[in-house]
Design an enzyme around this catalytic site. Structure first.
Site, PDB file in Angstrom:
ATOM      1  N   ILE A 150      37.101  44.630  48.608  1.00 29.96           N
ATOM      2  CA  ILE A 150      38.451  44.672  48.037  1.00 29.96           C
ATOM      3  C   ILE A 150      38.730  46.043  47.456  1.00 29.96           C
ATOM      4  CG2 ILE A 150      40.040  43.626  46.400  1.00 29.96           C
ATOM      5  CD1 ILE A 150      38.120  41.251  46.214  1.00 29.96           C
ATOM      6  N   ALA A 151      37.790  46.565  46.735  1.00 26.42           N
ATOM      7  CA  ALA A 151      38.065  47.818  46.049  1.00 26.42           C
ATOM      8  C   ALA A 151      36.777  48.576  45.804  1.00 26.42           C
ATOM      9  CB  ALA A 151      38.768  47.554  44.721  1.00 26.42           C
TER      10      ALA A 151
ATOM     11  N   GLY B  43      35.029  51.282  43.012  1.00 24.43           N
ATOM     12  CA  GLY B  43      35.145  51.959  41.716  1.00 24.43           C
ATOM     13  C   GLY B  43      34.084  53.026  41.618  1.00 24.43           C
ATOM     14  N   GLY B  44      34.024  53.624  40.476  1.00 26.72           N
ATOM     15  CA  GLY B  44      33.052  54.689  40.280  1.00 26.72           C
ATOM     16  C   GLY B  44      31.638  54.161  40.248  1.00 26.72           C
TER      17      GLY B  44
ATOM     18  N   VAL C  26      33.776  46.329  44.906  1.00 25.30           N
ATOM     19  CA  VAL C  26      34.212  44.976  44.600  1.00 25.30           C
ATOM     20  C   VAL C  26      34.452  44.260  45.926  1.00 25.30           C
ATOM     21  CG1 VAL C  26      35.868  43.541  43.397  1.00 25.30           C
ATOM     22  CG2 VAL C  26      35.298  45.789  42.482  1.00 25.30           C
TER      23      VAL C  26
ATOM     24  N   ASP D 185      41.319  52.228  29.806  1.00 25.23           N
ATOM     25  CA  ASP D 185      41.651  52.516  31.199  1.00 25.23           C
ATOM     26  C   ASP D 185      42.765  51.591  31.674  1.00 25.23           C
ATOM     27  OD1 ASP D 185      41.432  53.931  33.522  1.00 25.23           O
ATOM     28  OD2 ASP D 185      39.713  52.822  34.301  1.00 25.23           O
TER      29      ASP D 185
END
Lengths: 762, 199
Positions: free
Chosen positions: A104-105, A107-108, A112, A223
């Site tokens: 899905i995604a 990140g750093g 995900v 954030d």
């Protein structure tokens, strides 16, 4: 390592004695092998190809190309934050008991994935820590911190976390799957186009609601950005996610290494300046998000990082009046107030923002679907909004599409908890405040019945609290806060530190009041209302000469028909009464009621002065060790007391009065005592012209007025000193003893008091 | 500019929150890519485009490198990206040339062989990094220590002579030189994760 190597390394470190060094250097001069070895050890050979040519010329790059490149990279990184970087081939098939379905995604710290939980037959979002990040203890700590924060918050608008697995080979957390994507996705569908006003308000309500809960725990999200606000399929399903940067006061060190943290487009001026941030930084970011939703563009769009930072710190964003003139005025003001550079001047907290949003949308000032996110309301309220609607309809301002009443929040009984630290915070489920005063003041403005829980073991100072709405002030679970009453010099002496104008309940709280002078204001002034102390400890001390330690303003000064109740409470106030009662001047409204049970009183207990009062006093299973138990200084006052199962110890007199009988010739005291242990060093009743020295005299005096002492032990022979307690010990919470009558008088004496007089918890 | 040695630059740029790292990274590598492209015969505007493309591609793909960290050096990974971009660029040129026969834009016949080219890249990469490292290290040392290093390690003056010139004991010259070299290693490693640590 050979001996020669060791010596050579010692030379390089400068660790050789001078003679040895001289010898070795001479040896090196003549021995090429040794020289060679030395060069190897000092790492020269790795750099040899470069070293041989001297320091090279720096490669030039013209400023414009450099800038354009930085810009291009920022652009990519910004676009790229949610897009796929890892090909499907690298997607793991299975992680733990989860079947990985798609990415899905990114990140750093990790990926995900959408995954299927085989055990529970549901889809989840799986956040997996990178292999490279997993090896980094800092990243690990951050990952765990995020999981802990999310698990702790448990709020309807915070993405819920199901499971955390933390193993050497793989670390992941399973979270609720937000099937609606993020607000960023929504923005991306039609770039540069604002969202509908109801959507903006809905998102604003959800995020401010979530933030107030986050801040209540002393955490800062840091954030807040559109890609961290996730959506479900239902309109009310809005969740704040990605707590990877969340921080509390103790976690400073972890993030110091990153000079700048957070997404630059939405970061606050204080974040941009690399300063310490607090909850108000999240408020700015929320403002920046709302601005983006309302206009389609972030407040600042500079692509150069330094330029962006400068703009965030210095520039005003293009005014909403021009960029989003369709917004209702209040919403424009709210968003712009969140974007104020000086955090002191932003709205006080997320609760305030939430409150504004709810109220404004409720009262018909926002166009269409006015009752956004509202809950069942009182009839009055419905009427009021109906009126608002009606007036708008009459004005013909616009057509109304549905007045949906959905939502499931109920803002009754807000819990505010305090957390001390630097800076000192009192934070709440829907509020974060700089001080107890601010918290109480904020709650007083809302209409609901409120409870404030203080989540601290520290001593928290306060000056003046005006209670105008019913309030319960208590310790949070297992906490033992101490409130310290400090003079702030702005409020007249006759007002208490707590000015109680509406029912106030205190539970599990210790309050200290100390001073070097004896001009102490009352701790509580109770005016015609109710004060309850449960499991509390209230202590007053003024450091003066013994003879000056007489303060007639009681610790609790009640006026009119006040209702006071002390339950499992300990009160210490030498030289001044715990309770002083004054009438209103009208007998009808001068009938105070005082209830004391399972409590311990040291010092003086009850004093009547000023306007006459008719007091009803109920004391049950309590211990009172006092100079005087009762002090009647207003000649017309009448006291009707029922005292049972108590231990009464006095050093001067049981009762003191201006007269023995009032103007109509009747005793002013009606005393019904049962099963008490009375240890009285002086007279039972002392007035300027009478002293009832013996129990018989006193009994006769009481029976004239239907009073009596039944099954009481009277012990006037033994001098029992009132426990001498030192201030230091009192304030340290030290314990002291009251004698156990049964030890002296056997089974006929009242049941031991002390075990049941537990006083404050703990 | 101080380079943190514990967390390398390459590690830091994978952190989306670390904006600073990317600026540092871009400022470090953009001149190298630009110079390499210019040396291959590209004109300013084209070299600038290629530089932007390469750095953007790195930004897009750095996670892939992070993921397979143990498979190769950053130097060769970056080269792969540079080579592909340049190849793409020359393909475009070739296409253009087919349409505008006769106009000599670039001398494509002068391509060095692939192996030679990679060698040249390696050399330029290392030289550039070394230059950057010396520039950074220079600020951290006193004049005397720096001279002890540069005279002996780069100008080929013997330790004894350098000691006399700088009025230092020869042992102290060794120590000074070693300190600078060690620091250079640290910086280079912080920037590229190469070379291997010192014994």
């Amino acid at each position: 390592m050979s001996l020669a190597d060791k010596t050579l390394l010692a030379l390089l470190e400068g660790a050789l004695p001078e003679e040895e060094e001289q010898a070795l250097l001479a040896q090196i001069e003549s021995d090429p092998v040794l020289r060679d070895r030395l060069a190897t050890l000092s790492g020269e050979y790795i750099l040899l190809s470069e070293l041989g040519k001297g320091i090279p010329q720096a490669l030039a790059l013209d400023e414009e190309v450099a800038k354009a490149t930085v810009k291009a990279v920022h652009q990519v990184r910004y676009e790229n934050q949610a897009t796929s970087l890892i090909s499907l081939g690298e997607r793991p098939e299975k992680i733990g008991s989860f079947k990985v379905m798609e990415k899905i995604a990114q990140g750093g710290m990790g990926m995900v994935y959408r995954a299927y939980d085989e055990t529970l037959d549901r889809e989840v979002a799986l956040k997996v820590l990178h292999f490279s990040a997993a090896a980094d203890p800092q990243m690990h700590e951050r990952f765990l911190r995020e999981a802990r924060a999310m698990a702790d918050i448990n709020h309807r608008h915070v993405l819920s976390i199901h499971q955390v697995v933390h193993q050497p080979d793989v670390s992941f957390m399973a979270m609720h799957l937000a099937v609606g994507g993020s607000v960023q996705d929504k923005l991306d569908k039609t770039p540069g186009t604002p969202l509908q006003i109801d959507d903006i308000v809905k998102i604003a309500i959800a995020v401010s609601d979530a933030l107030s809960s986050v801040h209540a725990r002393g955490l800062v999200h840091r954030d807040i950005k559109p890609s961290n606000i996730l959506l479900g399929l239902e309109p009310q399903e809005i969740w704040l996610a990605d707590f990877g940067l969340v921080r509390d006061g103790q976690m400073l060190s972890l993030t110091r290494s990153h000079m700048f943290i957070g997404t630059p487009l939405f970061m606050s001026p204080e974040q941009a300046a690399g300063e310490d941030v607090d909850y108000r930084s999240d408020l700015y970011s929320l403002g920046a998000v709302l601005y983006t939703l309302a206009t389609g563009f972030p407040p600042f769009t500079q692509t150069d990082f330094d330029e962006l930072r400068r703009a965030i710190s210095e520039d005003r964003p293009p005014p909403l009046k021009e960029k989003a003139s369709h917004l209702p005025l209040w919403l424009r003001h709210l968003i712009e107030s969140l974007l104020i550079k000086d955090r002191e001047k932003r709205p006080a907290n997320a609760a305030f923002v939430l409150d504004t949003l709810l109220n404004k949308t409720d009262q018909g000032r926002a166009p269409s679907r006015l009752l956004l996110g509202r809950r069942s309301r009182s009839k009055l309220r419905l009427k009021r909004s109906a009126l608002g609607l009606l007036s708008l309809i009459v004005l013909g301002a616009m057509a109304f599409v549905g007045t949906e009443q959905s939502g499931h929040t109920e803002m009754v009984n807000s819990v505010i908890s305090a957390r001390s630290g630097h800076p000192f915070w009192i934070t709440g489920q829907w509020g974060t405040f700089a001080s107890l005063e601010a918290a109480v003041a904020a709650l007083q403005h809302s209409r609901a019945n409120h409870e404030i829980a203080i989540n601290s073991n520290d001593t928290l100072g306060f000056g003046y609290l005006k209670i105008t709405q019913p309030l319960t002030l208590r310790a949070a679970n297992k906490r033992k806060p101490v409130l310290s009453a400090n003079e702030n010099g702005t409020v007249p002496q006759q007002f208490g530190h707590f000015e109680v104008l509406a029912p106030l309940t205190l539970r599990d709280i210790t309050i200290h009041q100390r001073s070097n002078h004896f001009q102490l204001r009352p701790l509580f002034t109770v005016r015609n209302t109710e004060l309850k102390l449960e499991h509390c400890r209230i202590v007053r001390s003024s450091r003066t000469q013994q003879e000056l330690r007489s303060i007639e303003r009681g610790l609790i000064s009640a006026f009119g028909s006040a209702r006071l109740s002390l339950d499992h409470t300990e009160s210490i106030a030498f030289g001044s009464p715990v309770i002083s009662l004054t009438g209103s001047g009208d007998p009808q409204t001068s009938r105070p009621l005082v209830k004391v049970s399972h409590s311990r009183i040291f010092g003086r207990f009850l004093s009547m002065r000023g306007h006459d009062v008719q007091v009803t006093l109920l004391v049950n299973r309590s211990g009172l060790a006092c100079n005087y138990i009762i002090d009647q200084q207003s000649p017309g006052s009448i006291l009707s007391a029922q005292v049972s199962g108590c231990l009464l110890i006095t050093s001067r007199a049981l009762m003191r009065g201006t007269v023995a009988r009032n103007s109509s010739g009747h005793p002013w005291l009606r005393w019904v005592g049962r099963n008490n242990y009375i240890c009285n060093a002086g007279p039972y009743l002392l007035t300027p012209d009478t002293a009832l020295e013996t129990i018989e005299e006193w009994q006769a005096y009481l029976e004239e007025n239907d009073g009596a002492c039944r099954q009481a032990f009277h012990d006037s022979g033994d001098q029992i000193n009132i426990p001498q307690i030192q201030d230091a010990r009192i304030f340290a919470g030290g314990t002291y003893e009251l004698p156990d009558p049964q030890q002296k008088h056997g089974l006929l004496a009242p049941a031991p008091l002390l075990p049941s007089i537990t006083g404050p918890r703990g | 500019m101080h380079v943190e040695t514990r967390v390398t630059l390459l590690h830091r740029i994978t952190d989306p929150a670390d904006q600073r790292a990317w600026e540092e990274f871009t400022k470090l590598y953009a001149p190298l890519v630009y110079a390499f492209a210019t040396r291959r015969g590209l004109q300013h505007a084209d070299a600038a485009d290629v530089t932007q493309d390469v750095l953007s591609a790195v930004a897009r793909a750095i996670h892939r490198f992070e993921y397979n960290r143990n498979r190769g050096t950053f130097r060769s990974w970056l080269y792969t990206i540079v080579r592909r971009r340049l190849a793409g660029f020359f393909d475009d040129i070739a296409r253009v040339r087919r349409n505008y026969e006769g106009e000599q834009l670039y001398n494509l016949d002068n391509h060095p062989a692939a192996a030679e080219e990679e060698e040249r890249w390696d050399q330029e990469f290392r030289t550039h990094i070394f230059q950057q490292a010396t520039e950074r290290a220079r600020e951290e040392f006193s004049e005397k220590i720096w001279l002890a290093f540069s005279l002996t390690a780069m100008d080929g003056i013997s330790v004894m002579d350098a000691g006399r010139k700088l009025q230092m004991r020869p042992g102290a010259v060794y120590v000074a030189r070693h300190r600078v070299i060690r620091r250079l290693h640290d910086i280079v490693k912080g920037l590229t994760e190469e070379p291997a640590p010192l014994p």
